[in-house]
Design an enzyme around this catalytic site. Structure first.
Site: not given
Ligand code: ADP
Ligand code: MG
Length: 388
Positions: A21, A186, A344, A368
């Site tokens: 960033r 999620k 992120g 986001g």
């Molecule tokens: P981003 O920041 O790229 O949008 P998110 O914040 O939605 O991504 O999700 C990232 C997190 O999701 C990571 O910390 C990762 O460990 C978690 N994750 C990925 N697969 C799983 C899983 N099967 N069970 C629990 N957590 C998971």
């Molecule tokens: Mg995230």
């Protein structure tokens, strides 16, 4: 000249684990300095709850900024107080000053518009114009993003311009085949994107923690995996909608299941419909997509001309469960066409796994904000600039 950046980098103590960033903010900073502006940088870092907190100081960021630019970067010990004013007075043309974390002030994120406005007024006394370049916060109605822009002559910076140009390519006549890869923790975070992009895309590939709610929606048992029961119906609706619209909604056929949520846990690859059919039974946790699914996902990606990826396919922070995420990153890095990494954790994942930024068409700095744009929502921090 006040410049709002998003320098909210991940820290391990005081060491920056991913300076993406900061690097993304350089073009605007350099452009303004070259034009002779006295550049006063505003940013947040973490969630310090409206009061000064050493752990969230921008000091490491100011230092890294200085290293990257090869110049001395000043740092005020407050955001709009005596230190900020004293530092601004000393600036000469082309100088660069970082003010301390905007979230050290309750006014930044207050839900009371008057409180935010008052803080913005304090900030406005420090400069004569405002440039908004913190793409990661444009979906927030916060004092240094929104109210400040109302008070001073304002414009968008180069990073915001770049991010929007890429997001437009993902929404306005994208080159096809068009594939969206979703993962992360999620379903509820990402479901809005699915509904908005469904009519535009050819393939939606789903992995990560969110996939277990989709598998549950298919009637599979998911053991101790992440599950959002209140989203099962929504997932069923999207599975049906995808079918009606001729979109391939692809779920993994195999899963890496662990006995516990731990880096050194015992684990197995199983079919997606046999998640509880392991020695771990109902307590087994799906931690990554399996090798067969990784190959299928990679193939879809390689055959696409536009790919947007948001959310790791597994718990990439643990080496044993990073393979799905690595396979997806690898496929994006080798495909022909526009590859965009958003989010992120996804951005951090590709860098931690050793990929160079240049391997991708674009790595979005705001997870986001990108998602809200792709959901079709209007972003207050852009609206206030008269954009679009
Ligand atoms: P981003 O920041 O790229 O949008 P998110 O914040 O939605 O991504 O999700 C990232 C997190 O999701 C990571 O910390 C990762 O460990 C978690 N994750 C990925 N697969 C799983 C899983 N099967 N069970 C629990 N957590 C998971
Ligand atoms: Mg995230």
């Amino acid at each position: 000249m006040l410049l709002r950046c998003d320098l909210n980098v991940p820290l391990d103590g005081t060491s920056i684990t991913d300076d993406g960033r900061i690097r993304a903010s350089l073009p605007t900073i350099e452009r303004l300095r070259a034009a002779g502006a006295r550049v006063i940088v505003l940013s947040h870092l973490g969630r310090p709850e409206g009061t000064p907190d050493e752990r969230f100081s921008l000091a490491p960021v100011a230092q890294r900024l200085g290293e990257l630019l090869g110049v001395v970067v000043g740092l005020a010990s407050d955001t709009a107080g005596t230190s900020a004013h004293a530092s601004v007075v000393k600036m000469t043309d082309g100088d660069l000053l970082v003010l301390e974390n905007v979230r050290f002030n309750t006014g930044e994120t207050s839900s009371d518009v008057e409180v935010r406005r008052r803080f913005a007024q304090e900030l406005a006394t420090l400069g004569d114009a405002y440039v908004s370049d913190g793409f990661g916060v444009v979906h927030r109605k916060q004092a240094s993003v929104y109210e400040l822009a109302e008070l001073l002559p304002s414009a968008a910076g180069l990073l915001i311009e770049t991010e929007l140009r890429v997001l437009e390519r993902l929404t306005v006549s994208p080159e096809r085949p068009y594939t969206v890869v979703l993962g992360g923790s999620k379903v509820s975070d990402k479901i809005g994107v699915i509904s908005h992009l469904l009519p535009l895309v050819d393939n939606i590939l789903i992995g990560g923690g969110m996939v277990y709610t989709f598998l549950a929606a298919m009637g599979y048992k998911v053991g101790g995996s992440l599950l959002e029961s209140d989203q099962i119906e929504t997932c069923q609706r999207y599975i049906a909608e995808a079918r009606e619209q001729g979109v391939n909604l692809v779920l993994p056929s195999d899963i890496v299941v662990g006995a516990a949520f731990a880096a050194d846990t015992e684990h197995r690859v199983v079919d997606a419909d046999e998640l509880e059919d392991t020695p771990f039974g109902a307590s087994g946790i799906g931690l990554d997509i399996g090798p067969q699914s990784s190959e299928v996902f990679a193939q879809y990606i390689r055959e696409s001309r536009t790919v947007f990826w948001n959310g790791p396919a597994g718990v990439f922070e643990m080496a044993a469960f990073a393979n799905g995420t690595r396979a997806i990153a690898q496929a994006l890095a080798t495909m022909h066409g526009l590859s965009v990494v958003g989010g992120g954790d996804s951005a951090a994942a590709v860098r931690i796994l050793g990929f160079d930024d240049s391997a991708f068409g674009h790595i979005a700095t705001g997870g986001g904000a990108s998602l809200e744009f792709l959901e079709g929502k209007s972003l207050p921090g852009l609206e206030v600039l008269g954009w679009p």
